[in-house]
Design a protein around this motif. Structure first.
Motif, PDB file in Angstrom:
ATOM      1  N   GLN A   1      63.218   5.627  37.314  1.00 32.50           N
ATOM      2  CA  GLN A   1      63.039   6.623  38.362  1.00 32.50           C
ATOM      3  C   GLN A   1      62.958   8.012  37.722  1.00 32.50           C
ATOM      4  OE1 GLN A   1      66.290   6.743  41.105  1.00 32.50           O
ATOM      5  NE2 GLN A   1      65.287   8.235  42.424  1.00 32.50           N
TER       6      GLN A   1
ATOM      7  N   THR B   1      68.979   9.708  34.497  1.00 33.76           N
ATOM      8  CA  THR B   1      69.516   9.406  33.169  1.00 33.76           C
ATOM      9  C   THR B   1      68.837   8.145  32.617  1.00 33.76           C
ATOM     10  OG1 THR B   1      71.330   8.272  34.298  1.00 33.76           O
ATOM     11  CG2 THR B   1      71.763  10.507  33.509  1.00 33.76           C
TER      12      THR B   1
ATOM     13  N   ASP C   1      70.944   2.480  37.169  1.00 41.66           N
ATOM     14  CA  ASP C   1      72.404   2.436  37.297  1.00 41.66           C
ATOM     15  C   ASP C   1      72.913   1.036  37.667  1.00 41.66           C
ATOM     16  OD1 ASP C   1      71.468   5.092  37.351  1.00 41.66           O
ATOM     17  OD2 ASP C   1      73.359   5.759  38.213  1.00 41.66           O
TER      18      ASP C   1
HETATM   19  N1  GLN Z   1      72.834   8.306  38.063  1.00 42.69           N
HETATM   20  C1  GLN Z   1      71.474   8.499  37.711  1.00 42.69           C
HETATM   21  C2  GLN Z   1      71.211   9.952  37.411  1.00 42.69           C
HETATM   22  O1  GLN Z   1      71.976  10.775  37.760  1.00 42.69           O
HETATM   23  C3  GLN Z   1      70.512   8.020  38.804  1.00 42.69           C
HETATM   24  C4  GLN Z   1      70.728   8.687  40.126  1.00 42.69           C
HETATM   25  C5  GLN Z   1      69.743   8.304  41.212  1.00 42.69           C
HETATM   26  O2  GLN Z   1      68.694   7.752  40.959  1.00 42.69           O
HETATM   27  N2  GLN Z   1      70.062   8.595  42.434  1.00 42.69           N
HETATM   28  O3  GLN Z   1      70.231  10.284  36.819  1.00 42.69           O
END
Ligand code: GLN
Length: 231
Positions: free
Chosen positions: A124, A128, A165
């Motif tokens: 995405q 992260t 995640d």
């Molecule tokens: N925890 C991951 C980030 O902060 C993904 C968060 C999300 O896709 N909502 O990048």
């Protein structure tokens, strides 16, 4: 605002990317935004005397939204990172997560992050997971607007894996009946979610931290946790 009358309800505008079950997603029937983060931010708002209004937006638009004041806070499974801390303030961590890999059930070649070298990976945008996938040698990283789109690409056979995640991967697999996909690998790194507010809004961050402590003491946090994750 101090000039408002006592009867005026204070509004907390909260940005989220509601394609991240079980943290935030749209309930098919009620069309409401539901999930762990949604229950938590509503409980925090109530504790602080605010009415929470949710705005659904793309993940990579959340921090810009804080910067231009179109939203007051972000509750969106957002990992507290050094890079993001340059731009926004985070509350204390409210959830421990980490990245794992999702592959098709019949894929026995990918068992850990090392095995992703040279592979096609869906992620995405702005996450992260995207940042870590881009560090993998010779990997072709394809970025999608949200996690469900990345999972769809895996299902369609366009990529070998999704990096995302852990709790969201596990929820996706449980929901899809564990027939087409599985998670592999130990979480790449420990990540902690925090609620983000604008850099200059230290007051709101302080209020949220205090309310979070209160919800942990009075058992409300625990109730919300058990509702979405069990035990
Ligand atoms: N925890 C991951 C980030 O902060 C993904 C968060 C999300 O896709 N909502 O990048």
């Amino acid at each position: 605002c101090s000039k408002e009358g006592a009867s005026t309800v204070k509004v907390l505008k909260v940005g989220t990317d509601a394609g991240f079950a079980p943290f935030e997603f749209q309930d098919e029937k009620s069309k409401e935004y539901v999930g762990f983060d949604m229950d938590l931010i509503k409980a925090l708002g109530k504790q602080m005397g605010y009415e929470v209004q949710i705005q659904n937006m793309n993940f990579d638009g959340l921090i810009p939204g804080l910067e231009v004041n179109s939203i007051d806070a972000v509750a969106s499974g957002m990992t507290i990172t050094e890079a993001r801390k340059q731009k926004v303030n985070f509350t204390k961590p409210y959830y421990q997560a980490g990245l794992t890999i999702v592959v098709k059930n019949d894929n026995n070649a990918i068992k850990n992050f090392k095995d992703l070298e040279g592979k096609k990976i869906a992620v995405q945008i702005g996450t992260t997971g995207a940042a870590e996938a881009k560090k993998i040698k010779d990997a072709q990283v394809r970025e999608f607007n949200n996690a469900p789109e990345a999972f769809m690409e895996l299902k369609a056979g366009g990529v070998d894996a999704v990096v995302n995640d852990k709790p969201v991967n596990e929820y996706y697999i449980a929901q899809s009946g564990s027939k087409d996909a599985k998670t592999v690998g130990e979480p790449l790194q420990a990540e902690e979610y925090g609620i983000a507010v604008a850099k200059k809004n230290t007051e709101l961050a302080g209020k949220l931290d205090k309310a979070l402590d209160e919800l942990k003491k009075n058992g409300e946090y625990e109730k919300i946790y058990v509702k979405w994750f069990g035990k």
